[in-house]
Design a protein around this motif. Structure first.
Motif, PDB file in Angstrom:
ATOM      1  N   MET A   1      -6.498   1.327  -8.755  1.00 49.02           N
ATOM      2  CA  MET A   1      -7.541   0.297  -8.916  1.00 49.02           C
ATOM      3  C   MET A   1      -7.439  -0.711  -7.769  1.00 49.02           C
ATOM      4  N   THR A   2      -8.590  -1.099  -7.229  1.00 48.28           N
ATOM      5  CA  THR A   2      -8.565  -2.086  -6.153  1.00 48.28           C
ATOM      6  C   THR A   2      -8.388  -3.489  -6.736  1.00 48.28           C
ATOM      7  N   ARG A   3      -7.879  -4.383  -5.894  1.00 48.85           N
ATOM      8  CA  ARG A   3      -7.658  -5.755  -6.352  1.00 48.85           C
ATOM      9  C   ARG A   3      -8.309  -6.744  -5.392  1.00 48.85           C
ATOM     10  N   THR A   4      -9.117  -7.659  -5.970  1.00 50.08           N
ATOM     11  CA  THR A   4      -9.601  -8.797  -5.187  1.00 50.08           C
ATOM     12  C   THR A   4      -8.789 -10.016  -5.603  1.00 50.08           C
ATOM     13  N   LEU A   5      -8.172 -10.630  -4.606  1.00 48.09           N
ATOM     14  CA  LEU A   5      -7.366 -11.825  -4.839  1.00 48.09           C
ATOM     15  C   LEU A   5      -8.155 -13.032  -4.343  1.00 48.09           C
ATOM     16  N   ILE A   6      -8.342 -14.009  -5.215  1.00 51.22           N
ATOM     17  CA  ILE A   6      -9.096 -15.214  -4.870  1.00 51.22           C
ATOM     18  C   ILE A   6      -8.121 -16.385  -4.919  1.00 51.22           C
ATOM     19  N   VAL A   7      -7.939 -17.058  -3.787  1.00 47.99           N
ATOM     20  CA  VAL A   7      -7.000 -18.178  -3.739  1.00 47.99           C
ATOM     21  C   VAL A   7      -7.793 -19.468  -3.779  1.00 47.99           C
ATOM     22  N   GLY A   8      -7.668 -20.204  -4.887  1.00 46.37           N
ATOM     23  CA  GLY A   8      -8.413 -21.444  -5.080  1.00 46.37           C
ATOM     24  C   GLY A   8      -9.395 -21.279  -6.221  1.00 46.37           C
ATOM     25  N   ALA A   9      -9.257 -22.122  -7.265  1.00 48.07           N
ATOM     26  CA  ALA A   9     -10.098 -21.968  -8.461  1.00 48.07           C
ATOM     27  C   ALA A   9     -10.939 -23.207  -8.725  1.00 48.07           C
ATOM     28  N   SER A  10     -11.474 -23.792  -7.630  1.00 47.16           N
ATOM     29  CA  SER A  10     -12.565 -24.741  -7.831  1.00 47.16           C
ATOM     30  C   SER A  10     -13.850 -23.931  -7.929  1.00 47.16           C
ATOM     31  N   VAL A  11     -14.999 -24.588  -7.769  1.00 46.11           N
ATOM     32  CA  VAL A  11     -16.237 -23.890  -8.089  1.00 46.11           C
ATOM     33  C   VAL A  11     -16.454 -22.635  -7.232  1.00 46.11           C
ATOM     34  N   GLY A  12     -16.061 -22.667  -5.952  1.00 49.37           N
ATOM     35  CA  GLY A  12     -16.261 -21.505  -5.092  1.00 49.37           C
ATOM     36  C   GLY A  12     -15.470 -20.290  -5.578  1.00 49.37           C
ATOM     37  N   GLY A  13     -14.192 -20.496  -5.881  1.00 50.39           N
ATOM     38  CA  GLY A  13     -13.349 -19.398  -6.343  1.00 50.39           C
ATOM     39  C   GLY A  13     -13.771 -18.875  -7.705  1.00 50.39           C
ATOM     40  N   VAL A  14     -14.036 -19.800  -8.631  1.00 51.24           N
ATOM     41  CA  VAL A  14     -14.429 -19.397  -9.990  1.00 51.24           C
ATOM     42  C   VAL A  14     -15.741 -18.625  -9.959  1.00 51.24           C
ATOM     43  N   ARG A  15     -16.718 -19.137  -9.221  1.00 52.67           N
ATOM     44  CA  ARG A  15     -18.017 -18.457  -9.177  1.00 52.67           C
ATOM     45  C   ARG A  15     -17.912 -17.099  -8.470  1.00 52.67           C
ATOM     46  N   THR A  16     -17.021 -16.959  -7.493  1.00 56.72           N
ATOM     47  CA  THR A  16     -16.827 -15.642  -6.875  1.00 56.72           C
ATOM     48  C   THR A  16     -16.326 -14.652  -7.913  1.00 56.72           C
ATOM     49  N   ALA A  17     -15.326 -15.079  -8.687  1.00 55.28           N
ATOM     50  CA  ALA A  17     -14.766 -14.190  -9.713  1.00 55.28           C
ATOM     51  C   ALA A  17     -15.845 -13.793 -10.722  1.00 55.28           C
ATOM     52  N   GLN A  18     -16.626 -14.777 -11.176  1.00 55.88           N
ATOM     53  CA  GLN A  18     -17.665 -14.495 -12.176  1.00 55.88           C
ATOM     54  C   GLN A  18     -18.749 -13.585 -11.605  1.00 55.88           C
ATOM     55  N   ALA A  19     -19.129 -13.823 -10.350  1.00 51.76           N
ATOM     56  CA  ALA A  19     -20.185 -13.014  -9.745  1.00 51.76           C
ATOM     57  C   ALA A  19     -19.705 -11.585  -9.498  1.00 51.76           C
ATOM     58  N   LEU A  20     -18.427 -11.419  -9.177  1.00 54.23           N
ATOM     59  CA  LEU A  20     -17.877 -10.073  -9.014  1.00 54.23           C
ATOM     60  C   LEU A  20     -18.008  -9.312 -10.334  1.00 54.23           C
ATOM     61  N   ARG A  21     -17.519  -9.921 -11.405  1.00 53.92           N
ATOM     62  CA  ARG A  21     -17.549  -9.220 -12.687  1.00 53.92           C
ATOM     63  C   ARG A  21     -18.992  -9.021 -13.146  1.00 53.92           C
ATOM     64  N   GLY A  22     -19.805 -10.069 -13.010  1.00 54.03           N
ATOM     65  CA  GLY A  22     -21.200  -9.968 -13.418  1.00 54.03           C
ATOM     66  C   GLY A  22     -21.970  -8.931 -12.622  1.00 54.03           C
ATOM     67  N   GLY A  23     -21.537  -8.698 -11.379  1.00 55.24           N
ATOM     68  CA  GLY A  23     -22.223  -7.743 -10.512  1.00 55.24           C
ATOM     69  C   GLY A  23     -21.698  -6.328 -10.653  1.00 55.24           C
ATOM     70  N   GLY A  24     -20.773  -6.118 -11.597  1.00 57.35           N
ATOM     71  CA  GLY A  24     -20.314  -4.766 -11.867  1.00 57.35           C
ATOM     72  C   GLY A  24     -19.032  -4.359 -11.160  1.00 57.35           C
ATOM     73  N   TYR A  25     -18.361  -5.286 -10.501  1.00 59.51           N
ATOM     74  CA  TYR A  25     -17.074  -4.959  -9.859  1.00 59.51           C
ATOM     75  C   TYR A  25     -16.069  -4.561 -10.925  1.00 59.51           C
ATOM     76  N   ASP A  26     -15.448  -3.405 -10.738  1.00 56.74           N
ATOM     77  CA  ASP A  26     -14.596  -2.889 -11.804  1.00 56.74           C
ATOM     78  C   ASP A  26     -13.115  -3.001 -11.481  1.00 56.74           C
ATOM     79  N   GLY A  27     -12.780  -3.518 -10.293  1.00 55.55           N
ATOM     80  CA  GLY A  27     -11.362  -3.642  -9.920  1.00 55.55           C
ATOM     81  C   GLY A  27     -10.710  -4.837 -10.597  1.00 55.55           C
ATOM     82  N   GLU A  28      -9.461  -5.063 -10.186  1.00 57.31           N
ATOM     83  CA  GLU A  28      -8.707  -6.195 -10.713  1.00 57.31           C
ATOM     84  C   GLU A  28      -9.171  -7.468  -9.996  1.00 57.31           C
ATOM     85  N   ILE A  29      -9.340  -8.553 -10.736  1.00 62.98           N
ATOM     86  CA  ILE A  29      -9.691  -9.850 -10.128  1.00 62.98           C
ATOM     87  C   ILE A  29      -8.574 -10.831 -10.469  1.00 62.98           C
ATOM     88  N   VAL A  30      -7.896 -11.323  -9.444  1.00 66.44           N
ATOM     89  CA  VAL A  30      -6.824 -12.294  -9.664  1.00 66.44           C
ATOM     90  C   VAL A  30      -7.262 -13.615  -9.036  1.00 66.44           C
TER      91      VAL A  30
END
Lengths: 406, 65
Positions: A1-30
């Protein structure tokens, strides 16, 4: 499984994570942040959090439950200290490290600390803890002195008056918001603050601060001394890119990226929000934008790019920033700088609502400032996207003004 | 089919939703969001969810009916 690592959980990081999952990304999101607080939104820190009309749990961007439901691994209290882009590994301050397939740098920025901000009673406004400390001191009463009349400083000054405090705002520039507004509009913002009872000392510098919480003395360049119970410094922010210093990636007041928000020289490192300095085709140069809406739009863009790397569309946003000051909702679209607005519908000095429009050299709308006028805001935001004809736009707004005045 | 909901009390009229999905959202003269349609077509879902996430005051949401 692929992993996307997001460093920083203000609005930019949080919205990236949400948009990945909402857009059908099936890998790991950290999603990782150095703060131990569950991710929270920052615009209320200089307004509702200070008056108490919002509480910390009312401004969460992502609760641990929401993260779990979206299969986002939220790791708090971890500070990234290094990146090896060839090995695809990020190192953390507890000695651990984590590999990735895609990395999103979303570390934001930190408030600049002035050299004299060494005593207690001097506040910066960037984190929830900052806002909580400031709220406590404001509740003890004024006077409040605000240094810096940018968005944060002007909002804190406004909040101080709302709390009934004696407020002085100081800036080296002749007007508030002078980096974002042409002088004719910035002058109107100065009048707004003065009419609301803020003592504005423009064109003034601070040479020193003495004393401690509750009994501070601020000394200006011309020798004037001001008493303050609380002092707030809102003199801008610096991108949090120090942890990338040894990565070999190009840093220049932010992480330098191409027009696809990808760190130059990489294919798997992206940046979003205040830390990103990307190549903007519309402006023909690298830019870094510190506004909420940019972070959100960039997050959606980068999530798309990770899900579908073949997408060739470059990132070309239209800037949008809002600010609530006294009874004005100030909204700035695109570029509202320069010597003066091209046309102003309504009178900024007298009317409760108005719109200032800025044309580029081809007669197209390049920016607008809208105050307390929702219909004009929508019209201008659409016009910036459609590159509408100037005459149609102004005619529309003139009609709306006429109707409003009738 | 998914549906979009708006909290009219929370809305502050920023118009980020209109910029994101103008077939679904508008702002009235008082600065409050107007839902132009409720049901979200599958092919629009990602775009509408992005518009929902762009609301500065979280006044919008998409729910599965």
């Amino acid at each position: 499984m692929t992993r996307t690592l997001i460093v920083g959980a203000s609005v930019g990081g949080v919205r990236t994570a949400q948009a990945l999952r909402g857009g059908g990304y099936d890998g790991e999101i950290v999603l990782i942040d150095l703060e131990t607080e569950a991710p929270y939104d920052k615009p209320p820190l200089s307004k509702a959090l200070l008056t108490g009309s919002a509480v910390p749990d009312g401004i969460r961007l992502l609760t641990p439950e929401q993260a779990g439901a979206a299969r986002i691994d939220l790791l708090l209290g971890l500070r990234a200290v290094g990146l090896d882009p060839r090995a695809r590994v990020v190192a953390f301050d507890d000695g651990s490290s984590l590999g990735y397939d895609r990395l999103v740098v979303a570390t934001g920025g930190s408030a600049r600390r002035p050299p004299w901000a060494t005593t207690d009673g001097v506040h910066l406004v960037r984190t929830l803890a900052d806002a909580a400390g400031l709220r406590r001191d404001l509740a003890a009463g004024g006077p409040l002195v605000v240094i810096g009349a940018g968005f944060v400083g002007a909002e804190v000054a406004s909040t101080g008056r709302r709390l009934g405090l004696d407020v002085t705002m100081i800036d080296a520039q002749p007007y508030p918001l002078s980096r974002s507004l042409s002088p004719d509009l910035a002058r109107a913002v100065l009048a707004l603050h003065e009419n609301a009872g803020v003592r504005c000392l423009m064109g003034a510098g601070v040479s020193g601060v003495a004393g401690s919480r509750g009994r501070l003395t601020v000394t200006l360049d011309d020798g004037t001394e001001l008493k303050a119970a609380t002092l707030v410094a809102g003199i801008g922010a610096a991108p949090s890119d120090g942890w990338l210093a040894t990565s070999g990636l190009t840093l220049d007041d932010g992480l330098v990226c191409d027009e696809h928000c990808r760190a130059v020289g990489t294919t798997d490192v992206y940046a979003v929000g205040d830390v990103a300095r990307w190549f903007d085709l519309a402006r023909g140069r690298h830019v870094r934008v510190e506004h909420w809406t940019n972070a959100v739009e960039q997050a959606a863009y980068v999530a798309h790019a990770i899900i579908d790397p073949r997408s060739p569309r470059p990132y070309r946003p239209v800037d949008f920033v809002w600010s609530d000051q006294h009874h004005w909702k100030i909204q700035v679209i695109g570029d509202a700088t320069g010597p003066a607005a091209t046309a102003i519908l309504g009178d900024p000095m007298a009317d409760q609502r108005f719109a200032a429009l800025y044309a580029d050299e081809h007669g197209r709308l390049r920016g607008a400032v809208v105050v307390n006028w929702p219909r004009a805001l929508v019209r201008c935001r659409k016009a910036m996207r459609e590159t509408a004809a100037w005459r149609d736009l102004t005619a529309d707004l003139h009609t709306a003004v006429g109707r409003a005045g009738a | 089919m998914a549906a979009v909901e708006a909290d009219l009390e929370a809305c502050q009229g920023y118009a980020n939703c209109v910029v994101g999905a103008d077939r679904y959202f508008d702002i009235d003269d008082d600065g409050v969001v107007v839902l132009l349609r409720i049901e979200v077509a599958d092919e629009d879902r990602r775009r509408v969810e992005e518009a929902v996430r762009s609301c500065p005051v979280s006044a919008l949401k998409v729910t599965d009916a």
